[in-house]
Design a protein around this motif. Structure first.
Motif, short mmCIF file in Angstrom:
data_model
loop_
_atom_site.label_atom_id
_atom_site.label_comp_id
_atom_site.label_asym_id
_atom_site.label_seq_id
_atom_site.Cartn_x
_atom_site.Cartn_y
_atom_site.Cartn_z
N LEU A 52 0.82 -1.21 0.00
CA LEU A 52 0.00 0.00 0.00
C LEU A 52 0.86 1.26 0.00
O LEU A 52 0.58 2.21 -0.74
CB LEU A 52 -0.94 0.01 1.20
CG LEU A 52 -2.13 -0.94 1.10
CD1 LEU A 52 -2.86 -1.01 2.43
CD2 LEU A 52 -3.07 -0.51 -0.01
N ALA A 53 1.91 1.28 0.81
CA ALA A 53 2.76 2.47 0.91
C ALA A 53 3.48 2.76 -0.40
O ALA A 53 3.78 3.93 -0.70
CB ALA A 53 3.77 2.29 2.04
N SER A 54 3.78 1.73 -1.18
CA SER A 54 4.52 1.93 -2.44
C SER A 54 3.58 2.09 -3.64
O SER A 54 4.05 2.19 -4.77
CB SER A 54 5.48 0.76 -2.67
OG SER A 54 4.79 -0.47 -2.76
N TRP A 55 2.29 2.14 -3.41
CA TRP A 55 1.28 2.31 -4.45
C TRP A 55 0.98 3.80 -4.58
O TRP A 55 0.78 4.48 -3.57
CB TRP A 55 0.01 1.57 -4.05
CG TRP A 55 -0.84 1.06 -5.16
CD1 TRP A 55 -1.23 1.73 -6.28
CD2 TRP A 55 -1.42 -0.24 -5.25
NE1 TRP A 55 -2.03 0.94 -7.05
CE2 TRP A 55 -2.16 -0.28 -6.44
CE3 TRP A 55 -1.40 -1.35 -4.43
CZ2 TRP A 55 -2.88 -1.41 -6.83
CZ3 TRP A 55 -2.09 -2.47 -4.82
CH2 TRP A 55 -2.82 -2.50 -6.00
N HIS A 56 0.91 4.31 -5.77
CA HIS A 56 0.65 5.73 -5.99
C HIS A 56 -0.69 6.12 -5.37
O HIS A 56 -1.70 5.42 -5.57
CB HIS A 56 0.65 6.05 -7.50
CG HIS A 56 0.63 7.50 -7.77
ND1 HIS A 56 -0.53 8.23 -7.83
CD2 HIS A 56 1.64 8.37 -7.99
CE1 HIS A 56 -0.24 9.49 -8.08
NE2 HIS A 56 1.08 9.60 -8.19
N PRO A 57 -0.75 7.24 -4.64
CA PRO A 57 -2.00 7.64 -3.98
C PRO A 57 -3.18 7.80 -4.94
O PRO A 57 -4.33 7.60 -4.54
CB PRO A 57 -1.65 8.98 -3.32
CG PRO A 57 -0.17 8.97 -3.18
CD PRO A 57 0.36 8.14 -4.31
N GLY A 58 -2.91 8.13 -6.20
CA GLY A 58 -4.00 8.31 -7.17
C GLY A 58 -4.66 7.02 -7.63
O GLY A 58 -5.78 7.05 -8.15
#
Length: 129
Positions: A52-58
């Motif tokens: 989750l942390a390495s997934w783009h916020p968009g």
């Protein structure tokens, strides 16, 4: 989790601590390919928080629910476009291999898109390929 002295699941031949473990501990991956490798290792380790942390916020989902019956066993990187230390975008083509608790085997071939923002690479999305 994976022992720091164990071979890293991402296939570089390095130990987990010297390879993907450092990114899981908070260090920023310098290239899109290294981020992709660290995400594969997170799948192998069951590290949903890192995914989750390495997934783009968009494009990040609210949660990641890994299948505990799948074991990610090997990663083959076929190539990368962009994604270097001076790029802001990159694409990495790979095949990930898995085995189920019942002994079935399979692969996931993907072309993943990455974007660098504020000095950190993020996974944006992927297409089966």
């Amino acid at each position: 989790m994976i022992d720091d002295d164990a071979r890293c699941p991402c296939g570089t031949g390095e130990t987990y601590g010297a390879c993907c473990g450092r990114f899981h501990a908070g260090r920023a991956a310098p290239t899109a390919e290294l981020l992709m490798r660290s995400r594969f290792s997170a799948f192998a380790a069951g590290d949903e928080a890192y995914l989750l942390a390495s997934w783009h916020p968009g494009t990040r989902p609210a949660s990641v629910d890994l299948d505990p019956a799948l074991r990610w066993t090997r990663l083959d990187v076929h190539g990368a476009t962009g994604g270097g230390p001076f790029d802001d975008e990159g694409r990495v083509d790979f095949t990930a291999f898995w085995r189920s608790a019942g002994g079935a085997r399979g692969t996931q071939r993907e072309s993943s898109q990455f974007r660098r923002e504020d000095g950190r690479w993020y996974y944006v999305d992927g297409a089966a390929g």
